[in-house]
Design an enzyme around this catalytic site. Structure first.
Site, PDB file in Angstrom:
ATOM      1  N   ALA A 156       0.846  -1.185   0.000  1.00  0.00           N
ATOM      2  CA  ALA A 156       0.000   0.000   0.000  1.00  0.00           C
ATOM      3  C   ALA A 156       0.880   1.233   0.000  1.00  0.00           C
ATOM      4  O   ALA A 156       2.099   1.129   0.151  1.00  0.00           O
ATOM      5  CB  ALA A 156      -0.885   0.013   1.246  1.00  0.00           C
TER       6      ALA A 156
ATOM      7  N   GLU B 127       9.826   4.557   8.062  1.00  0.00           N
ATOM      8  CA  GLU B 127       9.350   3.172   7.977  1.00  0.00           C
ATOM      9  C   GLU B 127       9.573   2.388   9.275  1.00  0.00           C
ATOM     10  O   GLU B 127       8.679   1.700   9.748  1.00  0.00           O
ATOM     11  CB  GLU B 127       9.985   2.453   6.782  1.00  0.00           C
TER      12      GLU B 127
ATOM     13  N   GLU C 254       1.028   5.480   1.310  1.00  0.00           N
ATOM     14  CA  GLU C 254       0.445   6.434   2.261  1.00  0.00           C
ATOM     15  C   GLU C 254       0.209   7.837   1.698  1.00  0.00           C
ATOM     16  O   GLU C 254       0.195   8.803   2.468  1.00  0.00           O
ATOM     17  CB  GLU C 254       1.380   6.542   3.467  1.00  0.00           C
ATOM     18  N   ASN C 255      -0.014   8.005   0.385  1.00  0.00           N
ATOM     19  CA  ASN C 255      -0.246   9.328  -0.197  1.00  0.00           C
ATOM     20  C   ASN C 255      -1.158  10.171   0.696  1.00  0.00           C
ATOM     21  O   ASN C 255      -2.162   9.677   1.201  1.00  0.00           O
ATOM     22  CB  ASN C 255      -0.930   9.180  -1.554  1.00  0.00           C
TER      23      ASN C 255
ATOM     24  N   HIS D 263      -0.876   0.975   9.461  1.00  0.00           N
ATOM     25  CA  HIS D 263       0.467   1.442   9.082  1.00  0.00           C
ATOM     26  C   HIS D 263       0.365   2.672   8.168  1.00  0.00           C
ATOM     27  O   HIS D 263       0.992   3.701   8.428  1.00  0.00           O
ATOM     28  CB  HIS D 263       1.220   0.306   8.382  1.00  0.00           C
ATOM     29  N   GLU D 264      -0.435   2.560   7.115  1.00  0.00           N
ATOM     30  CA  GLU D 264      -0.521   3.685   6.171  1.00  0.00           C
ATOM     31  C   GLU D 264      -1.146   4.901   6.855  1.00  0.00           C
ATOM     32  O   GLU D 264      -0.720   6.029   6.638  1.00  0.00           O
ATOM     33  CB  GLU D 264      -1.323   3.306   4.920  1.00  0.00           C
TER      34      GLU D 264
HETATM   35  N1  B3K Z   1       5.883   3.752   1.645  1.00  0.00           N
HETATM   36  C1  B3K Z   1       5.309   2.676   0.886  1.00  0.00           C
HETATM   37  C2  B3K Z   1       6.297   1.829   0.187  1.00  0.00           C
HETATM   38  C3  B3K Z   1       6.831   2.417  -1.069  1.00  0.00           C
HETATM   39  C4  B3K Z   1       7.700   1.429  -1.773  1.00  0.00           C
HETATM   40  C5  B3K Z   1       8.378   2.024  -2.948  1.00  0.00           C
HETATM   41  N2  B3K Z   1       9.112   1.043  -3.703  1.00  0.00           N
HETATM   42  C6  B3K Z   1       4.430   1.830   1.739  1.00  0.00           C
HETATM   43  C7  B3K Z   1       4.726   1.807   3.171  1.00  0.00           C
HETATM   44  O1  B3K Z   1       5.787   1.480   3.628  1.00  0.00           O
HETATM   45  O2  B3K Z   1       3.873   2.167   3.928  1.00  0.00           O
HETATM   46 ZN    ZN Z   2       5.473   2.405   5.505  1.00  0.00          ZN
END
Ligand code: B3K
Ligand code: ZN
Length: 894
Positions: free
Chosen positions: A275, A333, A277-278, A310-311
């Protein structure tokens, strides 16, 4: 890219951007194969950049924007169209030579979403448009300062055919909707929170949504929407409940509230990872949103809950406070994984959650640490940043955060987080700045602790115990060593928090008076805390002395897995069995069982006569566990699960997979045989059928009976196949149905095919269910497995353009089927390299995600080494490679 000349980016080369973009307007005119993107960037020189002009200096300078695979249609500077002689363009960058210190640059690009099989940038999935921009996908949409430390306010307008794309979404709040005369419509979005380009998102499609509301602690009413394809509408309720629970939890535990009027989630079928997180518009792989009892297992439900949380948690740890550069990825992360782990553990059994997380770390992250790609949680260099979204950055990163939490205790930890948010809200920052915030609230000197950010590899701790009856003293000597990893030798000792306790011969906790080196655990009120102390291991070798003990104690070390290390501790069978029964720390009770089982499997592999004694101890312990009516069934299930092949591999310098597999299977078979009656009755006992589906007890009951079935599947077919088929037929939920099918896949019975056919027919094209059908077969312990898997790639439902489908079969086989993948003739390796070569041309990230099992050749037997290296070389020679695959394969060959 030029694979002869890959450019490695170095952490220490970081320079602030020369330019800032205060505001960006983006207009999308959506067409499947020719989308026009018009941007208007309001730029100014960055006063904090080296060689920045002073305020009075209006002289012009060069501006370089990143862009890949987008056709440049026009460039304007302050409203004037630039002639081609006024800029330079290559495959990666657009450079405008003379740009005044503040100006507006307008760019038009044309992109082809339908040709985008890499699923990065703007692409189509099931006919709908969607985006994936992290880490560097925005540059596939338009030319931009595509780096996380350039934060801008976005205004976005989307124009599309209204009948095909009734729903048009982007970040922030919706401003307007207008109908145009040609069947098209336009929606405008405004996101007031400045953000880097990697958090931009756009979705356009024929989607339906479920809606709910959440009222924040300060009274803001937030509209919540989950958008999916219409036929999936009934499968979103659990994700919505998870979202609301996560929003409440972040307020209660961290005082962090949501900050926009609406929060949207969109689920798409074709997605490279879990997923994204935009800001205000999370885009998900549908497997982490869609769940109902007929299609999702209990662990699928738990996956939805964890990923939704998480997102959502990224809204603060990631979006409001983002990363200065991609080397700081663990800043968001590691911290966000730690937060989602705590959330999940607050929802149900904390012990089971901790066990699951540690299993993953040991099986997969430890392997990364001892392989060719070993890197610190804050890497020093990369060729392709997408290769660094690793278990090390995520899971070990979370362990590093957890250690700080242990050192500080919950209350101080909250203070540290408050300082972090206060200092850095609205900015892009670093891991160092995070530790500075933690340091500001504690007297513990974190200077040495910071080495966790720069040290690759899993530290190994060797334990020595001495008890002196005459002085009644017990000396515990802990020595640490971190093995060499590529580019790192002779590492300095780390600061390792060791939570521990001592037990007397009756299993009672011995009162420990914290001395100079041992401290009361900050969270001494917690279950673990009551009888535990905290040791700060800082030296290469350190002795801790405990006074006034009438007898040699039993030591319980690394309670709750207080540090991501390997422990070498020569404990007897008696001691391990004793700890399994008496340790007050539930995690360590489980771990003592794992250590005993490891000892037994390795002794069996080495034909060591000691195996017999270990088997007796483990067998008796299992007897106690099975008959203990008071224990949580989920914890019992964990105790009856043997360590995985990957975890066992980590204990060996050289691995012969066939030998290890035979020993593993033999131990499983012997233990099942011993407890066959009890295991069978666990299968047939009245199931907690009346309990609500997601009740912890009901889930634990299923986990226990399915563990029993999986153990029985090591016995000859006639002993269990009929039972499994009956269980499949009567299964009232996907958890039991899937477990029965997975077990039957190991057999050579007719039941196997009957059940597989039935499962596929019932799936009725539901993609996530069909994925399970492939995954279960990929994991089968059958001698014909390589041919079976190759055959499955020809099945009409196999589809290499869908990442979930591809991974369910190919990664399922390469990562979850060690005996098959390591088949002695090397055909498992060949199968994987063929897949990587074919896939790299379409989807480099997905291809790169398959490479790691081929990187571990150094630990194999000589024959296997050669076969594996040969396949790596074959990939290398197969033509121009993506940067993604090139980096992993070339580093693996070194
Ligand atoms: N931030 C994204 C992961 C992006 C991966 C790019 N190759 C999802 C996450 O860690 O929540
Ligand atoms: Zn993440």
């Amino acid at each position: 890219m030029d694979t002869q000349n890959p450019i490695a980016v170095q952490r220490l080369d970081y320079q602030p951007s020369s330019w800032l973009i205060d505001h960006v307007r983006l207009d999308f005119d959506l067409h499947p194969s020719a989308t026009l993107v018009s941007s208007e960037l309001t730029l100014r020189r960055n006063p904090d950049a080296p060689n920045a002009p002073d305020a009075a200096d209006a002289s012009s300078a060069e501006l370089t924007l990143q862009g890949v695979d987008c056709e440049l249609r026009s460039v304007q500077l302050d409203g004037r169209k630039l002639d081609e002689s006024e800029y330079r363009l290559d495959e990666r960058e657009l450079t405008i030579e003379q740009v005044p210190s503040s100006c507006v640059v307008s760019i038009v690009t044309c992109i082809d979403p339908d040709a985008n099989t890499a699923l990065e940038g703007l692409y189509r999935s099931s006919g709908n448009f969607c985006t994936q921009c992290e880490a560097e996908g925005f540059r596939k949409i338009t030319y931009y300062l595509d780096r996380p430390d350039v934060l801008s306010v976005f205004d976005v307008s989307i124009t599309a055919d209204e009948a095909s794309y009734p729903v048009l979404l982007s970040n922030g709040n919706r401003v307007s909707h207008e109908r145009l005369d040609n069947g098209r419509h336009r929606v405008r979005w405004h996101d007031p929170h400045p953000k880097p380009s990697y958090l931009f998102a756009l979705v356009a499609g024929d989607l339906a949504c479920i809606e709910d509301h959440f009222t924040t602690a300060s009274g803001r009413r937030v509209l919540l929407q989950i958008h999916v394809e219409r036929h999936n509408l009934a499968r979103c309720d659990f994700a919505m409940e998870s979202l609301k629970a996560a929003m409440r939890w972040d307020e209660e535990v961290y005082g962090l509230e949501y900050d926009l009027d609406c929060f949207m989630i969109v689920a798409v079928d074709d997605f490279n990872m879990g997923a994204m997180e935009n800001k205000g518009l999370n885009i998900f792989n549908s497997r982490y949103i869609l769940a109902d009892p007929q299609s999702a297992t209990d662990s699928d439900y738990m996956g939805v809950e964890a990923v939704v949380a998480h997102e959502y948690f990224h809204n603060w740890t990631g979006n409001r406070i983002t990363c200065r550069d991609w080397f700081q990825l663990s800043l968001k992360e590691g911290l966000t994984v730690f937060r989602d782990q705590c959330f999940s553990s607050d929802q149900r059994s904390a012990t089971v959650k901790r066990i699951e997380d540690v299993r993953l770390l040991r099986a997969r992250q430890f392997a990364e640490d001892s392989g060719p790609m070993a890197h610190p949680i804050r890497p020093d260099s990369y060729i392709e940043i997408n290769n660094f979204y690793t278990l090390t950055v995520y899971e070990k990163g979370a362990e590093v955060i957890r250690m700080m939490h242990t050192l500080l205790g919950a209350d101080r930890w909250r203070q540290a987080m408050d300082v972090y948010v206060e200092r850095h809200d609205g900015s892009a920052t670093t891991c160092d700045a995070f530790v500075d915030a933690v340091q500001s609230v504690t007297d513990i000197d974190l200077t040495q602790f910071r080495r966790w950010y720069s040290t690759a590899g899993t530290p190994e701790i060797t334990v020595r115990e001495d008890y002196d009856a005459s002085t009644r003293r017990y000396h515990l000597t802990l020595s640490q060593h971190c093995p060499d990893t590529p580019g790192q030798q002779d590492k300095a000792p780390l600061h390792v928090p060791i939570v521990m306790g001592l037990l007397d011969g009756e299993g009672r906790a011995l009162p420990l008076t914290p001395g100079q080196q041992a401290e009361q655990l900050p969270d001494s009120g917690s279950a673990t805390g009551q009888h535990s102390v905290l040791l700060h291991l800082r030296e290469a070798s350190q002795t801790f002395t405990f006074e006034d003990l009438a007898e040699p104690p039993h030591v319980s070390l690394l309670r709750g897995f207080s540090a991501p290390v390997k422990l070498h501790h020569e404990s007897s069978n008696e001691t391990l069995a004793f700890l399994m029964s008496h340790d007050s720390d539930s995690f360590n009770r489980w771990d003592a069982g794992q250590r005993l089982a490891t000892r037994l499997i390795l002794a069996t592999m080495n034909e060591d006569p000691e195996a017999e004694a270990s088997l007796d101890f483990l067998g008796q312990a299992w007897e106690r566990i099975i008959t203990d009516e008071t224990q949580d069934p989920a914890v019992k299930a964990e105790a009856l699960s043997l360590p995985s092949m990957d975890t066992l591999e980590g204990e060996l310098q050289r691995v012969d997979h066939q030998l290890l597999f035979r020993a593993h299977s033999k131990v499983a078979a012997v233990l099942s045989e011993r407890h066959a009656d009890a295991l069978e009755s666990l299968l047939t006992e009245k199931q907690s059928g009346d309990l609500p589906l997601l009740d912890a007890l009901a889930m634990g009951g299923r986990k226990l009976s399915n563990t029993a079935l999986s153990l029985l599947s090591y016995l000859p077919d006639e002993r269990w196949v009929a039972l499994a088929e009956a269980r499949y037929e009567h299964a009232g939920n996907m958890t039991d149905r899937m477990a029965a099918m997975a077990a039957l896949c190991h057999s050579n019975s007719d039941a196997r095919q009957r059940v597989l056919d039935d499962f596929l027919a019932r799936a009725a094209g539901h993609r996530l269910v069909v994925d399970k059908w492939f995954a279960a077969q990929a994991m089968a312990r059958r001698s014909t497995i390589v041919d079976d898997v190759i055959q499955l790639t020809r099945h009409s439902d196999f589809d290499t353009s869908n990442p979930n489908r591809l991974r369910s079969l190919v990664a399922g086989f390469a990562m979850n089927n060690p005996p098959g993948f390591h088949a002695a003739d090397g055909r498992g390796y060949r199968f994987l390299s063929d897949q990587v070569i074919a896939l790299d041309k379409r989807n480099p990230q997905l291809a790169a995600g398959l490479v790691s099992p081929l990187g571990r050749w150094k630990r194999l037997t000589t024959d296997a080494q050669q076969l594996m290296r040969h396949e790596l070389q074959r990939i290398m020679d197969s033509g121009p490679l993506s940067a993604d695959v090139y980096e992993l394969v070339s580093k693996s060959l070194r």
